[in-house]
Design an enzyme around this catalytic site. Structure first.
Site, mmCIF file in Angstrom:
data_model
loop_
_atom_site.group_PDB
_atom_site.id
_atom_site.type_symbol
_atom_site.label_atom_id
_atom_site.label_comp_id
_atom_site.label_asym_id
_atom_site.label_seq_id
_atom_site.Cartn_x
_atom_site.Cartn_y
_atom_site.Cartn_z
ATOM 1 N N ASP A 34 -17.331 -0.470 4.331
ATOM 2 C CA ASP A 34 -16.007 -1.050 4.054
ATOM 3 C C ASP A 34 -15.177 -1.289 5.306
ATOM 4 O OD1 ASP A 34 -16.602 -0.672 1.301
ATOM 5 O OD2 ASP A 34 -15.969 1.405 1.489
ATOM 6 N N LYS A 43 -16.820 -5.943 7.389
ATOM 7 C CA LYS A 43 -17.967 -6.732 7.889
ATOM 8 C C LYS A 43 -17.964 -8.141 7.334
ATOM 9 C CE LYS A 43 -20.802 -3.706 6.227
ATOM 10 N NZ LYS A 43 -19.944 -2.569 5.902
ATOM 11 N N GLY A 85 -19.921 -4.749 -1.074
ATOM 12 C CA GLY A 85 -18.863 -5.634 -1.551
ATOM 13 C C GLY A 85 -18.151 -6.200 -0.351
HETATM 14 P P1 IMP Z 1 -25.584 3.825 -3.380
HETATM 15 O O1 IMP Z 1 -25.813 2.913 -2.221
HETATM 16 O O2 IMP Z 1 -24.993 3.138 -4.569
HETATM 17 O O3 IMP Z 1 -26.815 4.622 -3.721
HETATM 18 O O4 IMP Z 1 -24.472 4.910 -2.961
HETATM 19 C C1 IMP Z 1 -24.743 5.899 -1.979
HETATM 20 C C2 IMP Z 1 -23.500 6.144 -1.127
HETATM 21 O O5 IMP Z 1 -23.241 5.003 -0.341
HETATM 22 C C3 IMP Z 1 -22.228 6.414 -1.926
HETATM 23 O O6 IMP Z 1 -21.420 7.315 -1.202
HETATM 24 C C4 IMP Z 1 -21.564 5.058 -1.982
HETATM 25 O O7 IMP Z 1 -20.171 5.145 -2.171
HETATM 26 C C5 IMP Z 1 -21.907 4.530 -0.588
HETATM 27 N N1 IMP Z 1 -21.949 3.076 -0.503
HETATM 28 C C6 IMP Z 1 -22.908 2.250 -0.927
HETATM 29 N N2 IMP Z 1 -22.604 0.974 -0.642
HETATM 30 C C7 IMP Z 1 -21.435 0.997 -0.005
HETATM 31 C C8 IMP Z 1 -20.607 -0.012 0.579
HETATM 32 O O8 IMP Z 1 -20.912 -1.211 0.585
HETATM 33 N N3 IMP Z 1 -19.457 0.427 1.154
HETATM 34 C C9 IMP Z 1 -19.106 1.745 1.196
HETATM 35 N N4 IMP Z 1 -19.849 2.708 0.679
HETATM 36 C C10 IMP Z 1 -21.003 2.348 0.088
#
Ligand code: IMP
Length: 426
Positions: free
Chosen positions: A13, A16, A40
């Site tokens: 976040d 990027k 996102g």
């Molecule tokens: P996952 O990628 O959904 O398995 O989540 C694993 C960890 O990565 C969690 O702490 C999420 O909040 C974090 N995470 C995954 N994608 C993002 C992102 O695009 N931005 C910030 N945190 C992320």
């Protein structure tokens, strides 16, 4: 040859999407090489705001080739909805190429993601529940479904049959409803047909572009501190968002990676669980959260907020190969009397300058701060380094000194115009 990797240098976040969109204007190709719709990326221009999840940020420019490479995990249903959403908003003229080797996120991956989190209770990772971890796990376990399988109805039938037998056993064991083969097949085979026109061997496409000396931008998702290998394991995502992961995840030679631009906020945020030494709470955290709109793009969760952590940033610089920095959300810090920067940790009375592997140790790390004077001026209309208030200039220079890395861009607001480039680097 000109390639640039954009890497989130904190916990994701960092902005990027905005920088990718900005640099994409000069690029011929924009590549996403890892992650999926857990990302996102928010992009604002001409008064409009777009939240991209799976699709590369060059999609708005018809001249740019957008590549979703082999290291990605793609939810076809979500991806098609995202594309339809863009088309409905007038983005119809685009170039999109999807790797035949990327893996497919299936609905059972999402179920399993939710179930593992639930079983972990207060040890939950705080995932985005998009099925990313279970999909990468199936890839490593060699029971994944790839895009090349999905787009061929005969192969897909065979692969899904084998995989679903195993997955249904797993679902049953966890008390989750199983999937009926026919309805799952019939739904997903249609997605495969819609996706097929975009599918190719993207490694070949990239080789051609490299030979043509095209400008290629690799758009990282998540952040280095969420890297499966180098992040705060197990509170990480299931792929690697570093510069080193790009050749593997895009099917190109390592020697083709020239520069890695680390994107970092002027402070730190984190979503999900896990250690965060410089985390702050209360009024100051609320001030930064509101000014920085620190709520998840995907999940809308309020983000945890903290001071800038230069130990973590230096660690990210080293493991991700970052050689330039872009400082984001600089304007958010206006109005603070004093601003702290963490430059070392104290661990059980010892001063350390790196991120420990052990999570227990990381939780025990206490930040050591230096304190700087803040500034009151609104800097959102600043368009050059010289226009910044002196204390803001000093803050920027201090970060360069502590990270031994040149800041080549700073950003003072969400719009493309609020991006100030200090040096040509691509
Ligand atoms: P996952 O990628 O959904 O398995 O989540 C694993 C960890 O990565 C969690 O702490 C999420 O909040 C974090 N995470 C995954 N994608 C993002 C992102 O695009 N931005 C910030 N945190 C992320």
């Amino acid at each position: 040859m000109s390639t640039l990797v954009i890497v989130g240098s904190q916990w994701g976040d960092e902005g990027k999407g905005k920088i990718t969109d900005y640099i994409a204007q000069e690029s011929n190709v924009v590549v996403r090489s890892q992650g999926g719709n857990n990302a996102g990326h928010t992009i604002s221009f001409d008064g409009e705001k777009f939240a991209l999840r799976t699709i590369p940020s060059g999609i708005f420019n018809p001249k740019i080739k957008n590549v979703m490479a082999n290291g990605m995990v793609i939810n076809p249903k979500q991806m098609l909805e995202e594309l339809e959403g863009l088309e409905q908003r007038g983005i119809k003229d685009y170039q999109l190429f999807i790797s035949n080797r990327a893996h497919v996120v299936m609905p059972y991956h999402q179920d399993l993601d939710g179930a593992y989190e639930q079983f972990k209770g207060d040890k939950k990772i705080g995932t985005t529940k998009r099925g990313i971890g279970p999909c990468y796990a199936d890839k490593a376990n060699r029971i994944g479904i790839r895009i090349c399988d999905l787009i061929d109805p005969i192969i897909f039938k065979k692969v899904l049959k084998d995989t679903l037998t195993i997955k249904n056993m797993e679902l049953k064991m966890l008390g989750i409803p199983e999937y009926d083969f026919d309805s799952l097949y019939n739904e997903y085979v249609e997605y495969g047909k819609k996706i097929k026109p975009f599918v190719c061997d993207t490694s070949l496409l990239l080789e051609e572009e490299i030979e043509k000396d095209s400008k290629i931008l690799f758009e990282g998702a998540q952040g280095v501190m969420l890297c499966l290998d180098h992040g705060t394991y197990p509170y990480v995502t299931s792929s690697s968002p570093t510069g080193a992961s790009v050749p593997l995840n895009a099917g190109i030679a390592a020697k083709n990676i020239n520069n890695v631009l680390g994107i970092c906020k002027a402070y730190t945020t984190r979503v999900g669980e896990g250690p965060f030494p410089t985390e702050i709470e209360g009024e100051l955290a609320g001030y930064i959260r509101e000014r920085g709109h620190e709520y998840g793009t995907v999940t809308k969760r309020p983000r945890r907020v903290g001071y800038l952590d230069c130990v973590a940033l230096n660690y990210a610089r080293r493991v991700a190969g970052i050689n330039y920095l872009s400082l984001m959300l600089f304007d958010v810090l206006s109005g603070l009397d004093k601003i702290k920067i963490c430059y070392a940790y104290s661990l059980d009375g010892k001063i350390i300058n790196t991120v420990p592997a052990s999570l227990d140790e990381y939780y025990r790390c206490k930040p050591i701060y230096l304190e700087m004077d803040g500034w009151n001026e609104d800097i959102s209309n600043v368009r050059s380094f010289e226009e910044l208030p002196l204390n803001a200039q000093k803050y920027l220079r201090k970060i360069e000194e502590l990270t031994k890395t040149e800041i080549v861009i700073f950003s003072v607001g969400p719009d493309r115009l609020q991006t100030i480039k200090l040096k040509e680097f691509f």
